[in-house]
Design an enzyme around this catalytic site. Structure first.
Site, mmCIF file in Angstrom:
data_model
loop_
_atom_site.group_PDB
_atom_site.id
_atom_site.type_symbol
_atom_site.label_atom_id
_atom_site.label_comp_id
_atom_site.label_asym_id
_atom_site.label_seq_id
_atom_site.Cartn_x
_atom_site.Cartn_y
_atom_site.Cartn_z
ATOM 1 N N VAL A 110 8.107 -1.767 -6.483
ATOM 2 C CA VAL A 110 7.024 -1.427 -5.576
ATOM 3 C C VAL A 110 7.551 -0.384 -4.600
ATOM 4 O O VAL A 110 8.681 -0.490 -4.109
ATOM 5 C CB VAL A 110 6.528 -2.663 -4.795
ATOM 6 C CG1 VAL A 110 5.401 -2.276 -3.828
ATOM 7 C CG2 VAL A 110 6.061 -3.756 -5.745
ATOM 8 N N CYS A 111 6.752 0.655 -4.350
ATOM 9 C CA CYS A 111 7.071 1.627 -3.314
ATOM 10 C C CYS A 111 8.428 2.285 -3.615
ATOM 11 O O CYS A 111 8.680 2.717 -4.734
ATOM 12 C CB CYS A 111 7.045 0.922 -1.954
ATOM 13 S SG CYS A 111 6.975 1.974 -0.498
#
Length: 201
Positions: A110-111
């Protein structure tokens, strides 16, 4: 499915992890695994030493396991946040990821977790995404990456990356659809009342 035969998803926690990068997917995946146990999955969080971590905005989160006592996992979720910056040059962490690549069927991020994957050489020649403010950095870390700036998440088979922060929720729902079914993902989305309609700004 019996508990001892359940497949497992592990969410990595580390100092200065972005809260929603980890907690957003946790909400989706923990609801799924608790509400629909017959799907045969479990999810847990782990940190390097098994101790609680203080996240980027000050929330303290406890880990269920440490690296030394965690069971084998089928899916690894690596969040992002300020804490990924030192990981980019932490050879011990990067080597740990490379070694897990050989034993974990599915790696997800994520991210800015995808930046760490890139630093470890795990995204070479692959499509991937990250937080909008780190897209250039992703390309710098590995110019062979096909950076996807407009995608909420990118599924490339055994590696799935998502854009920033709230995009991890979308990716987690995609994982439910992929590991169970689209209908199950729709059920989970309804259960947690996730139907994003941002206010007009």
């Amino acid at each position: 499915m019996a508990n001892n035969s359940a497949r497992r998803l592990g969410i990595l926690l580390f100092p200065d992890v972005e809260e929603l990068d980890a907690i957003g997917p946790w909400e989706v995946l923990s609801h799924w695994t608790r509400a629909y146990p017959d799907d045969g999955w479990k999810v847990f969080c782990f940190s390097a030493d098994g101790e609680p971590v203080t996240c980027a905005k000050g929330l303290t989160v406890a880990a269920h396991r440490s690296l030394t006592d965690m069971p084998s996992i089928d899916v690894l979720l690596h969040p992002g946040g300020r804490g990924t910056r030192p990981q980019l040059t932490d050879e011990k962490h990067l080597e740990w990821l490379r070694s897990r690549r050989r034993s974990i069927p599915l790696l997800t991020s994520v991210c800015t977790g995808s930046l760490v994957f890139a630093a470890a050489g795990l995204l070479r020649g692959r499509p991937a995404t990250t937080h909008w403010a780190s897209l250039d950095r992703l390309a710098e870390l590995d110019p062979t990456i096909d950076v996807r700036p407009d995608d909420r998440f990118v599924d490339d088979g055994d590696v799935v990356t998502s854009a920033g922060i709230s995009a991890g929720i979308d990716m987690a729902l995609h994982l439910v659809a992929r590991l169970s079914s689209a209908e199950r993902a729709r059920q989970v989305r309804r259960d947690i009342q996730y139907d994003p309609q941002p206010p007009s700004l």
